[in-house]
Design a protein around this motif. Structure first.
Motif, PDB file in Angstrom:
ATOM      1  N   THR A 148       0.528  -0.918  -0.095  1.00 19.68           N
ATOM      2  CA  THR A 148       0.049   0.079   0.011  1.00 19.68           C
ATOM      3  C   THR A 148       0.962   1.427   0.082  1.00 19.68           C
ATOM      4  N   GLY A 149       0.147   2.670  -0.592  1.00 24.02           N
ATOM      5  CA  GLY A 149       1.516   3.292  -0.463  1.00 24.02           C
ATOM      6  C   GLY A 149       2.397   3.708  -1.551  1.00 24.02           C
ATOM      7  N   ALA A 150       2.219   2.531  -2.250  1.00 23.12           N
ATOM      8  CA  ALA A 150       2.963   2.419  -3.508  1.00 23.12           C
ATOM      9  C   ALA A 150       3.610   3.571  -4.461  1.00 23.12           C
ATOM     10  N   SER A 151       2.489   4.782  -4.610  1.00 30.40           N
ATOM     11  CA  SER A 151       3.064   5.387  -5.753  1.00 30.40           C
ATOM     12  C   SER A 151       3.807   6.494  -5.029  1.00 30.40           C
ATOM     13  N   LYS A 152       4.553   6.915  -3.930  1.00 27.00           N
ATOM     14  CA  LYS A 152       5.743   7.183  -3.969  1.00 27.00           C
ATOM     15  C   LYS A 152       6.270   6.224  -2.400  1.00 27.00           C
ATOM     16  N   GLY A 153       7.585   7.980  -2.197  1.00 25.48           N
ATOM     17  CA  GLY A 153       8.198   8.194  -1.283  1.00 25.48           C
ATOM     18  C   GLY A 153       8.870   5.999  -1.252  1.00 25.48           C
ATOM     19  N   ILE A 154       8.761   6.135   0.480  1.00 27.96           N
ATOM     20  CA  ILE A 154       8.943   4.376   1.021  1.00 27.96           C
ATOM     21  C   ILE A 154       8.372   2.989   0.118  1.00 27.96           C
ATOM     22  N   GLY A 155       7.379   3.609   0.055  1.00 30.60           N
ATOM     23  CA  GLY A 155       6.276   2.247  -0.936  1.00 30.60           C
ATOM     24  C   GLY A 155       6.630   2.637  -1.608  1.00 30.60           C
ATOM     25  N   GLY A 195      -2.474   2.809  -4.386  1.00 28.64           N
ATOM     26  CA  GLY A 195      -2.539   4.061  -3.819  1.00 28.64           C
ATOM     27  C   GLY A 195      -3.589   4.820  -4.907  1.00 28.64           C
ATOM     28  N   ARG A 196      -3.719   6.237  -4.126  1.00 33.25           N
ATOM     29  CA  ARG A 196      -4.836   7.046  -5.068  1.00 33.25           C
ATOM     30  C   ARG A 196      -4.531   7.196  -7.162  1.00 33.25           C
ATOM     31  N   ASN A 197      -2.705   7.874  -6.370  1.00 30.94           N
ATOM     32  CA  ASN A 197      -2.985   8.485  -8.094  1.00 30.94           C
ATOM     33  C   ASN A 197      -1.882   7.832  -8.964  1.00 30.94           C
ATOM     34  N   GLN A 198      -2.546   7.398 -10.062  1.00 26.12           N
ATOM     35  CA  GLN A 198      -2.702   6.210 -10.991  1.00 26.12           C
ATOM     36  C   GLN A 198      -1.630   6.324 -11.273  1.00 26.12           C
ATOM     37  N   GLN A 223      -6.826   3.240  -5.370  1.00 25.14           N
ATOM     38  CA  GLN A 223      -7.818   3.164  -4.459  1.00 25.14           C
ATOM     39  C   GLN A 223      -7.638   4.279  -3.143  1.00 25.14           C
ATOM     40  N   ASP A 224      -8.511   4.906  -2.690  1.00 28.30           N
ATOM     41  CA  ASP A 224      -8.650   5.831  -1.647  1.00 28.30           C
ATOM     42  C   ASP A 224      -8.725   5.460   0.073  1.00 28.30           C
ATOM     43  N   LEU A 225      -7.741   4.839   0.222  1.00 31.01           N
ATOM     44  CA  LEU A 225      -7.708   3.661   1.303  1.00 31.01           C
ATOM     45  C   LEU A 225      -8.619   4.419   2.782  1.00 31.01           C
ATOM     46  N   LEU A 226      -8.740   5.715   3.065  1.00 31.26           N
ATOM     47  CA  LEU A 226      -9.788   6.300   2.831  1.00 31.26           C
ATOM     48  C   LEU A 226     -11.241   5.568   3.300  1.00 31.26           C
ATOM     49  N   ASN A 282       2.433  -3.020   4.679  1.00 34.06           N
ATOM     50  CA  ASN A 282       1.322  -1.857   5.308  1.00 34.06           C
ATOM     51  C   ASN A 282       2.223  -0.697   5.666  1.00 34.06           C
ATOM     52  N   ASN A 283       2.175  -0.222   4.032  1.00 36.05           N
ATOM     53  CA  ASN A 283       2.615   1.422   3.907  1.00 36.05           C
ATOM     54  C   ASN A 283       2.551   2.854   4.150  1.00 36.05           C
ATOM     55  N   ALA A 284       1.194   2.493   3.378  1.00 34.92           N
ATOM     56  CA  ALA A 284       0.530   4.120   3.269  1.00 34.92           C
ATOM     57  C   ALA A 284       0.269   4.692   4.416  1.00 34.92           C
ATOM     58  N   ALA A 343      -1.035   6.771  15.812  1.00 33.99           N
ATOM     59  CA  ALA A 343      -1.663   5.410  15.667  1.00 33.99           C
ATOM     60  C   ALA A 343      -0.848   4.644  14.721  1.00 33.99           C
ATOM     61  N   LYS A 344       0.574   4.515  14.928  1.00 35.98           N
ATOM     62  CA  LYS A 344       1.720   3.968  14.462  1.00 35.98           C
ATOM     63  C   LYS A 344       2.080   2.999  15.885  1.00 35.98           C
ATOM     64  N   ALA A 345       2.069   4.287  17.109  1.00 36.07           N
ATOM     65  CA  ALA A 345       1.780   3.666  18.317  1.00 36.07           C
ATOM     66  C   ALA A 345       1.245   2.196  18.240  1.00 36.07           C
ATOM     67  N   LEU A 349      13.475  10.584   9.810  1.00 34.90           N
ATOM     68  CA  LEU A 349      13.274  11.005   9.154  1.00 34.90           C
ATOM     69  C   LEU A 349      13.750  10.801   7.464  1.00 34.90           C
ATOM     70  N   ILE A 350      13.071  10.243   6.518  1.00 32.25           N
ATOM     71  CA  ILE A 350      13.433   9.923   5.596  1.00 32.25           C
ATOM     72  C   ILE A 350      13.342  10.962   4.539  1.00 32.25           C
ATOM     73  N   ASP A 351      14.400  11.213   3.623  1.00 28.43           N
ATOM     74  CA  ASP A 351      13.898  11.973   3.045  1.00 28.43           C
ATOM     75  C   ASP A 351      12.298  11.995   1.647  1.00 28.43           C
ATOM     76  N   THR A 352      11.997  11.734   1.815  1.00 26.20           N
ATOM     77  CA  THR A 352      10.348  11.995   0.786  1.00 26.20           C
ATOM     78  C   THR A 352       8.928  13.519   1.139  1.00 26.20           C
ATOM     79  N   GLU A 353       8.373  13.376   0.033  1.00 19.33           N
ATOM     80  CA  GLU A 353       7.510  14.600   0.603  1.00 19.33           C
ATOM     81  C   GLU A 353       6.462  14.322   1.592  1.00 19.33           C
ATOM     82  N   ASN A 354       6.863  13.289   2.336  1.00 25.70           N
ATOM     83  CA  ASN A 354       5.900  13.763   3.473  1.00 25.70           C
ATOM     84  C   ASN A 354       6.280  14.842   4.470  1.00 25.70           C
ATOM     85  N   ILE A 355       7.377  14.500   4.797  1.00 18.71           N
ATOM     86  CA  ILE A 355       8.756  15.034   6.263  1.00 18.71           C
ATOM     87  C   ILE A 355       9.325  16.015   4.748  1.00 18.71           C
ATOM     88  N   ARG A 356       9.958  15.858   3.834  1.00 18.36           N
ATOM     89  CA  ARG A 356       9.897  17.471   3.531  1.00 18.36           C
ATOM     90  C   ARG A 356       9.396  18.747   3.801  1.00 18.36           C
TER      91      ARG A 356
HETATM   92  N1  NAP Z   1       9.153  10.001   5.316  1.00 20.48           N
HETATM   93  C1  NAP Z   1       9.426   9.677   7.053  1.00 20.48           C
HETATM   94  O1  NAP Z   1      11.126  10.204   7.150  1.00 20.48           O
HETATM   95  C2  NAP Z   1       8.551   9.050   7.907  1.00 20.48           C
HETATM   96  C3  NAP Z   1       8.990   9.112   9.435  1.00 20.48           C
HETATM   97  C4  NAP Z   1       7.919   8.316  10.302  1.00 20.48           C
HETATM   98  C5  NAP Z   1       6.778   6.949   9.108  1.00 20.48           C
HETATM   99  N2  NAP Z   1       6.912   7.265   7.750  1.00 20.48           N
HETATM  100  C6  NAP Z   1       5.775   6.497   7.237  1.00 20.48           C
HETATM  101  O2  NAP Z   1       6.012   5.430   6.425  1.00 20.48           O
HETATM  102  C7  NAP Z   1       4.999   5.581   5.528  1.00 20.48           C
HETATM  103  C8  NAP Z   1       5.483   5.968   4.191  1.00 20.48           C
HETATM  104  O3  NAP Z   1       5.549   7.488   3.959  1.00 20.48           O
HETATM  105  P1  NAP Z   1       6.569   7.997   3.203  1.00 20.48           P
HETATM  106  O4  NAP Z   1       7.254   9.353   3.529  1.00 20.48           O
HETATM  107  O5  NAP Z   1       6.864   7.270   2.471  1.00 20.48           O
HETATM  108  O6  NAP Z   1       5.251   8.506   2.350  1.00 20.48           O
HETATM  109  P2  NAP Z   1       5.055   9.726   1.069  1.00 20.48           P
HETATM  110  O7  NAP Z   1       5.800   9.510   0.419  1.00 20.48           O
HETATM  111  O8  NAP Z   1       3.723  10.747   1.716  1.00 20.48           O
HETATM  112  O9  NAP Z   1       4.161   8.422   0.700  1.00 20.48           O
HETATM  113  C9  NAP Z   1       2.795   8.202   1.520  1.00 20.48           C
HETATM  114  C10 NAP Z   1       2.176   6.853   0.706  1.00 20.48           C
HETATM  115  O10 NAP Z   1       0.926   6.875   0.971  1.00 20.48           O
HETATM  116  C11 NAP Z   1      -0.627   7.132   0.043  1.00 20.48           C
HETATM  117  N3  NAP Z   1      -1.125   7.323   1.217  1.00 20.48           N
HETATM  118  C12 NAP Z   1      -1.597   8.233   1.553  1.00 20.48           C
HETATM  119  N4  NAP Z   1      -2.837   8.582   1.742  1.00 20.48           N
HETATM  120  C13 NAP Z   1      -3.668   7.799   0.775  1.00 20.48           C
HETATM  121  C14 NAP Z   1      -5.057   7.265   0.973  1.00 20.48           C
HETATM  122  N5  NAP Z   1      -5.746   8.244   1.350  1.00 20.48           N
HETATM  123  N6  NAP Z   1      -5.247   6.090   0.578  1.00 20.48           N
HETATM  124  C15 NAP Z   1      -4.248   5.501  -0.105  1.00 20.48           C
HETATM  125  N7  NAP Z   1      -2.648   6.110   0.235  1.00 20.48           N
HETATM  126  C16 NAP Z   1      -2.659   7.181   0.215  1.00 20.48           C
HETATM  127  C17 NAP Z   1       0.498   7.472  -1.107  1.00 20.48           C
HETATM  128  O11 NAP Z   1      -0.431   7.576  -2.352  1.00 20.48           O
HETATM  129  P3  NAP Z   1      -0.917   8.119  -2.901  1.00 20.48           P
HETATM  130  O12 NAP Z   1      -0.388   9.784  -2.881  1.00 20.48           O
HETATM  131  O13 NAP Z   1      -1.179   7.771  -4.745  1.00 20.48           O
HETATM  132  O14 NAP Z   1      -2.954   7.838  -2.421  1.00 20.48           O
HETATM  133  C18 NAP Z   1       1.931   7.717  -1.279  1.00 20.48           C
HETATM  134  O15 NAP Z   1       2.182   6.762  -1.967  1.00 20.48           O
HETATM  135  C19 NAP Z   1       3.771   6.715   5.903  1.00 20.48           C
HETATM  136  O16 NAP Z   1       2.982   5.443   7.177  1.00 20.48           O
HETATM  137  C20 NAP Z   1       4.501   7.457   7.150  1.00 20.48           C
HETATM  138  O17 NAP Z   1       3.040   8.010   8.511  1.00 20.48           O
HETATM  139  C21 NAP Z   1       7.551   8.271   6.880  1.00 20.48           C
END
Ligand code: NAP
Length: 250
Positions: free
Chosen positions: A13-20, A38-41, A64-67, A91-93, A156-158, A185-192
């Motif tokens: 899950t969450g395979a479209s970007k970042g860690i997944g 993920g959501r982004n086709q 698929q929107d996981l929400l 389970n990454n999303a 939630a992650k705890a 802290l991993i360099d992804t959009e989520n954190i940047r």
């Molecule tokens: N990067 C870090 O340093 C860090 C730190 C703490 C925890 N984490 C955890 O590690 C995991 C991966 O994070 P990341 O940094 O790689 O994040 P990311 O780059 O923002 O990627 C998040 C992924 O989750 C998917 N996602 C988000 N909302 C969604 C929804 N409603 N339905 C379906 N898919 C959804 C996104 O897909 P779409 O946009 O295509 O929907 C995307 O593929 C997450 O669980 C995050 O909480 C990361």
């Protein structure tokens, strides 16, 4: 080292970007057929192209929107139909969700759903399958325990970490392993977006012994090992990939 993953199948899950995305790509490199969601086709399609260009098993894309409340069941059903069987579930999303201590309820509900309830329900939807096959490797992405401000995702992650530990205890007898992978802290959009300009360098130099944020590849390297047969005696653990940032020894 051969990880004995060739020919296996995985749902990410969450395979479209970042860690997944990185985990899905690394699994495919090891010969795993991945079901990527993920959501982004467009982003999922581009991952499919990259994997195929590298000569690895053609993934299955599922947008698929996981929400959405019925998302876990839909994803499980589609993955089983497309792959025939599932060996690995990642389970990454998820998404960081800072909140004010006296703020509104909506971000709590949404983030607890995305980061805890949906992965729990997706896993539950697949458990009868894993149990009937007497095998399965589940890897749940978690988060730091050391924040000094409110972030719903980390709460939630705890819960994910505790649930994973309990599941591992229940399911070991069925040949199913459950582990967590905890990023610092991993360099992804989520954190940047939280570290604009020079903030990343300044933060890393003062808080991270290895002096920088990690790369998604650093997470994928350990993820593929943890879900591989090489890790057959590892379950109920939380593995940390954080450049030494965590202050506690235990
Ligand atoms: N990067 C870090 O340093 C860090 C730190 C703490 C925890 N984490 C955890 O590690 C995991 C991966 O994070 P990341 O940094 O790689 O994040 P990311 O780059 O923002 O990627 C998040 C992924 O989750 C998917 N996602 C988000 N909302 C969604 C929804 N409603 N339905 C379906 N898919 C959804 C996104 O897909 P779409 O946009 O295509 O929907 C995307 O593929 C997450 O669980 C995050 O909480 C990361």
């Amino acid at each position: 080292m051969d990880l004995y993953l060739t020919g296996k199948t995985a749902l990410v899950t969450g395979a479209s970007k970042g860690i997944g995305r990185s985990i899905a790509k690394e699994l495919a490199k090891e010969g795993v057929k991945v079901f990527i969601t993920g959501r982004n086709q467009q982003a999922l399609d581009s991952l499919l192209s990259e994997i195929v260009e590298e000569g690895n098993p053609t993934p299955v894309v599922f947008t698929q929107d996981l929400l959405k409340p019925d998302a876990p069941q839909k994803i499980a059903t589609a993955a089983l139909a497309a792959l025939g069987h599932i060996d690995i579930l990642i389970n990454n999303a998820g998404q960081s969700q800072p909140v004010e201590a006296t703020g509104p309820e909506e971000p709590w509900t949404k983030s607890m759903a995305l980061d805890f309830e949906r992965p729990r329900l997706l896993t539950q939807a697949l458990l009868p399958h894993f149990i009937s096959r007497k095998q399965g490797a589940i890897l749940n992405l978690t988060s730091t325990y050391e924040l000094r401000s409110l972030n719903v995702s980390a709460v939630a992650k705890a819960a994910v970490a505790m649930w994973s530990k309990q599941l591992a205890g229940e399911l070991g007898k069925d040949g199913i392993r459950v582990n967590c992978l905890q990023p610092g802290l991993i360099d992804t959009e989520n954190i940047r977006r939280y570290f604009p300009g020079d903030e990343r360098r300044k933060y890393a130099e003062s808080e991270i012994p290895l002096q920088d944020f990690g790369e998604v590849q650093d997470m994928a390297n350990l993820a593929v090992f943890l879900v591989s047969p090489r890790a057959k005696y590892i379950t109920g653990t939380v593995s940390v990939v954080d450049g030494g940032a965590r202050r506690s020894a235990f």
